[in-house]
Enzyme design. Structure first.
Site, PDB file in Angstrom:
ATOM      1  N   GLU A  19       0.939  -1.287  -0.022  1.00 46.37           N
ATOM      2  CA  GLU A  19      -0.114   0.095  -0.150  1.00 46.37           C
ATOM      3  C   GLU A  19       0.767   1.262  -0.114  1.00 46.37           C
ATOM      4  OE1 GLU A  19      -3.102   0.121   2.705  1.00 46.37           O
ATOM      5  OE2 GLU A  19      -4.044  -1.906   1.854  1.00 46.37           O
ATOM      6  N   ARG A  72       2.386   2.583  -3.309  1.00 50.28           N
ATOM      7  CA  ARG A  72       1.432   3.254  -3.887  1.00 50.28           C
ATOM      8  C   ARG A  72       1.537   4.658  -4.174  1.00 50.28           C
ATOM      9  NH1 ARG A  72      -2.905   0.386  -6.164  1.00 50.28           N
ATOM     10  NH2 ARG A  72      -2.831   2.238  -7.735  1.00 50.28           N
ATOM     11  N   HIS A  73       2.090   5.293  -3.178  1.00 52.65           N
ATOM     12  CA  HIS A  73       2.540   6.562  -3.068  1.00 52.65           C
ATOM     13  C   HIS A  73       3.678   6.708  -3.975  1.00 52.65           C
ATOM     14  CE1 HIS A  73      -0.636   7.579   0.038  1.00 52.65           C
ATOM     15  NE2 HIS A  73      -0.424   6.277   0.281  1.00 52.65           N
ATOM     16  N   ARG A  74       3.508   7.529  -5.057  1.00 51.79           N
ATOM     17  CA  ARG A  74       4.557   7.304  -6.323  1.00 51.79           C
ATOM     18  C   ARG A  74       5.429   8.383  -6.043  1.00 51.79           C
ATOM     19  NH1 ARG A  74      -0.113   7.274 -10.469  1.00 51.79           N
ATOM     20  NH2 ARG A  74      -1.051   8.162  -8.446  1.00 51.79           N
ATOM     21  N   GLU A  91      14.218  -0.867  -0.558  1.00 54.80           N
ATOM     22  CA  GLU A  91      13.830  -2.013  -0.089  1.00 54.80           C
ATOM     23  C   GLU A  91      14.886  -2.996   0.208  1.00 54.80           C
ATOM     24  OE1 GLU A  91       9.704  -3.325  -1.009  1.00 54.80           O
ATOM     25  OE2 GLU A  91       9.889  -4.592   0.890  1.00 54.80           O
ATOM     26  N   SER A 121      16.081  -6.377  -0.243  1.00 53.48           N
ATOM     27  CA  SER A 121      16.048  -7.558  -1.509  1.00 53.48           C
ATOM     28  C   SER A 121      15.614  -8.763  -0.952  1.00 53.48           C
ATOM     29  CB  SER A 121      16.988  -7.468  -2.303  1.00 53.48           C
ATOM     30  OG  SER A 121      16.748  -8.182  -3.406  1.00 53.48           O
ATOM     31  N   ARG A 145      10.779 -17.229  -3.012  1.00 43.36           N
ATOM     32  CA  ARG A 145      10.122 -16.265  -2.185  1.00 43.36           C
ATOM     33  C   ARG A 145       8.382 -16.412  -2.746  1.00 43.36           C
ATOM     34  NH1 ARG A 145      11.645 -10.447  -4.348  1.00 43.36           N
ATOM     35  NH2 ARG A 145      11.558 -10.872  -6.676  1.00 43.36           N
ATOM     36  N   ASN A 180       8.915  14.730   0.925  1.00 45.85           N
ATOM     37  CA  ASN A 180       8.865  16.154   1.571  1.00 45.85           C
ATOM     38  C   ASN A 180       7.802  16.377   2.187  1.00 45.85           C
ATOM     39  OD1 ASN A 180       6.754  17.230  -0.348  1.00 45.85           O
ATOM     40  ND2 ASN A 180       8.285  16.673  -2.167  1.00 45.85           N
ATOM     41  N   ARG A 220      -3.884   7.898   4.966  1.00 48.53           N
ATOM     42  CA  ARG A 220      -3.466   6.554   5.758  1.00 48.53           C
ATOM     43  C   ARG A 220      -3.620   6.678   7.162  1.00 48.53           C
ATOM     44  NH1 ARG A 220      -3.807   3.034   1.664  1.00 48.53           N
ATOM     45  NH2 ARG A 220      -2.523   3.606  -0.169  1.00 48.53           N
TER      46      ARG A 220
HETATM   47  C1  LIG Z   1      -8.647   3.728   1.932  1.00 48.78           C
HETATM   48  C2  LIG Z   1      -7.883   3.400   0.501  1.00 48.78           C
HETATM   49  C3  LIG Z   1      -8.147   2.447  -0.114  1.00 48.78           C
HETATM   50  C4  LIG Z   1      -7.574   1.958  -1.477  1.00 48.78           C
HETATM   51  N1  LIG Z   1      -7.798   1.048  -2.317  1.00 48.78           N
HETATM   52  C5  LIG Z   1      -7.352   0.673  -3.535  1.00 48.78           C
HETATM   53  C6  LIG Z   1      -7.800  -0.361  -4.066  1.00 48.78           C
HETATM   54  O1  LIG Z   1      -8.725  -1.052  -3.906  1.00 48.78           O
HETATM   55  N2  LIG Z   1      -7.134  -0.467  -5.394  1.00 48.78           N
HETATM   56  C7  LIG Z   1      -6.012   0.198  -6.025  1.00 48.78           C
HETATM   57  O2  LIG Z   1      -5.664  -0.141  -6.951  1.00 48.78           O
HETATM   58  N3  LIG Z   1      -5.534   1.035  -4.970  1.00 48.78           N
HETATM   59  C8  LIG Z   1      -6.346   1.469  -3.858  1.00 48.78           C
HETATM   60  N4  LIG Z   1      -5.735   2.642  -3.101  1.00 48.78           N
HETATM   61  C9  LIG Z   1      -4.711   3.397  -3.660  1.00 48.78           C
HETATM   62  C10 LIG Z   1      -5.087   4.644  -4.220  1.00 48.78           C
HETATM   63  O3  LIG Z   1      -5.695   4.624  -5.326  1.00 48.78           O
HETATM   64  C11 LIG Z   1      -3.697   5.669  -4.394  1.00 48.78           C
HETATM   65  O4  LIG Z   1      -2.919   4.822  -5.532  1.00 48.78           O
HETATM   66  C12 LIG Z   1      -2.835   5.778  -3.305  1.00 48.78           C
HETATM   67  O5  LIG Z   1      -3.661   6.105  -2.048  1.00 48.78           O
HETATM   68  C13 LIG Z   1      -1.749   6.538  -3.459  1.00 48.78           C
HETATM   69  O6  LIG Z   1      -2.323   8.012  -3.637  1.00 48.78           O
HETATM   70  P1  LIG Z   1      -1.861   9.030  -4.719  1.00 48.78           P
HETATM   71  O7  LIG Z   1      -1.906   8.451  -6.050  1.00 48.78           O
HETATM   72  O8  LIG Z   1      -2.794  10.180  -4.348  1.00 48.78           O
HETATM   73  O9  LIG Z   1      -0.427   9.149  -4.182  1.00 48.78           O
HETATM   74  P2  LIG Z   1       0.930   9.565  -5.090  1.00 48.78           P
HETATM   75  O10 LIG Z   1       1.126   8.468  -5.916  1.00 48.78           O
HETATM   76  O11 LIG Z   1       2.089  10.022  -3.955  1.00 48.78           O
HETATM   77  O12 LIG Z   1       0.462  10.822  -5.963  1.00 48.78           O
HETATM   78  C14 LIG Z   1       0.390  12.181  -5.323  1.00 48.78           C
HETATM   79  C15 LIG Z   1      -0.204  12.907  -6.126  1.00 48.78           C
HETATM   80  O13 LIG Z   1       0.633  13.231  -7.415  1.00 48.78           O
HETATM   81  C16 LIG Z   1      -0.511  13.159  -8.490  1.00 48.78           C
HETATM   82  N5  LIG Z   1      -0.073  12.270  -9.188  1.00 48.78           N
HETATM   83  C17 LIG Z   1       0.941  11.366  -9.047  1.00 48.78           C
HETATM   84  N6  LIG Z   1       1.016  10.399 -10.095  1.00 48.78           N
HETATM   85  C18 LIG Z   1      -0.045  10.670 -10.983  1.00 48.78           C
HETATM   86  C19 LIG Z   1      -0.421  10.345 -12.181  1.00 48.78           C
HETATM   87  N7  LIG Z   1       0.212   9.253 -12.968  1.00 48.78           N
HETATM   88  N8  LIG Z   1      -1.380  11.072 -12.874  1.00 48.78           N
HETATM   89  C20 LIG Z   1      -1.926  11.880 -12.186  1.00 48.78           C
HETATM   90  N9  LIG Z   1      -1.510  12.564 -11.331  1.00 48.78           N
HETATM   91  C21 LIG Z   1      -0.520  11.801 -10.508  1.00 48.78           C
HETATM   92  C22 LIG Z   1      -1.785  13.126  -7.967  1.00 48.78           C
HETATM   93  O14 LIG Z   1      -2.432  14.333  -7.649  1.00 48.78           O
HETATM   94  C23 LIG Z   1      -1.737  12.478  -6.455  1.00 48.78           C
HETATM   95  O15 LIG Z   1      -2.761  12.710  -5.689  1.00 48.78           O
HETATM   96  C24 LIG Z   1      -6.348   2.890  -1.815  1.00 48.78           C
HETATM   97  C25 LIG Z   1      -6.046   4.125  -0.985  1.00 48.78           C
HETATM   98  C26 LIG Z   1      -6.808   4.241   0.173  1.00 48.78           C
HETATM   99  C27 LIG Z   1      -6.157   5.383   0.870  1.00 48.78           C
END
Ligand SMILES: Cc1cc2nc3c(=O)[nH]c(=O)nc-3n(C[C@H](O)[C@H](O)[C@H](O)COP(=O)(O)OP(=O)(O)OC[C@H]3O[C@@H](n4cnc5c(N)ncnc54)[C@H](O)[C@@H]3O)c2cc1C
Length: 236
Positions: A78, A81-83, A89, A91, A163, A179, A190
């Protein structure tokens, strides 16, 4: 065959920090003729409130925090997912994975109640008997999975393939850098607080980690943290 270690501990430790509340406001003032003015606490707090309210997020991108997170892999699935974060990490290809596995603490809500809705997941705390059964099943599958992993390694199988038999309850360690703006966005999604204006329903285990991250953040950026809380925990 090695013994497996079961733990509920999820830890977030500070590695390195750069920046301050004042630095954020100095970056904001760079575009004005007030770049060199004296800043006192009310002056910083007022401007932080303005940045959050107006979604003027750029100045909050100055600064950095690196933390080392020790958690089950499901937390990193999870977190990654915050790109906009940077990660390093440990290995599973270049070293053996240690037999450390996650077991939920007694008070972790985990049983689906009647009328459960997956869009707003809320769980009941298990009875004593249910909790014992959950822990027994987890432990048995961890023992079996780790024995298979070792069996594959003993046969000389590539660690990167061996693994595959391990689940997401095994622990990993990852250093994560972001940042202040990234961090507030992460904390908005989160953590789980009644005063949040945009409530989220994060997984229990990532919330445990996020709460520790928030405490570290609040130590280094206390005024930014306070302004964000007053703003309903909404990131710009
Ligand atoms: C409660 C909860 C449930 C979730 N459930 C699921 C699920 O069922 N399945 C699933 O796949 N994911 C799920 N997620 C993950 C969610 O969809 C996001 O991928 C994750 O929270 C990261 O958020 P973010 O993309 O805003 O963050 P970051 O990747 O850190 O991005 C920060 C901000 O940068 C911008 N940004 C970054 N990359 C792009 C891009 N490519 N295009 C446009 N703007 C961009 C956006 O404004 C974004 O908000 C869940 C998240 C939460 C909190």
């Amino acid at each position: 065959m090695s013994d497996i270690q079961l733990t509920s501990a999820i830890t977030v430790e500070e590695v390195q920090q750069v920046g301050s509340d004042e630095m954020i406001i100095r970056m904001m003032l760079q575009s004005t003729d007030k770049a060199a003015i004296e800043l006192d606490e009310p002056g910083i707090v007022g401007r932080l409130r303005y940045l959050l309210k107006s979604q003027h997020g750029g100045p909050l991108e100055h600064g950095s925090l690196t933390v080392r997170v020790h958690a089950p892999i499901k937390v990193f699935r999870e977190w990654h997912r915050h790109r906009t974060w940077s990660y390093s990490e440990s290995s599973g290809r270049y070293k053996d994975l240690e037999p450390i596995f996650y077991i939920p603490p007694r008070d972790r809500p985990m049983i689906r109640p009647d009328g459960f809705k997956s869009a707003r997941p809320a769980f009941d705390v298990a009875t004593e008997e249910e909790y014992k059964e959950v822990c027994t099943l987890l432990r048995l599958s961890y023992i079996t999975a780790y024995a298979s992993y070792q069996g594959l390694l003993d046969r000389g199988v590539d660690r990167g393939l061996a693994r595959d038999v391990l689940g997401v309850g095994i622990y990993s360690t990852c250093s994560c850098t972001a940042n202040p703006r990234n961090i507030l966005h992460f904390l908005e999604l989160r953590t789980d607080h009644p005063e949040a204006k945009r409530p989220s329903q994060p997984l229990y285990e990532i919330r445990v980690a996020a709460d520790q991250l928030e405490a570290i953040f609040a130590r280094h950026w206390p005024l930014t943290h306070r302004a964000w809380v007053e703003h309903g925990r909404m990131a710009p």
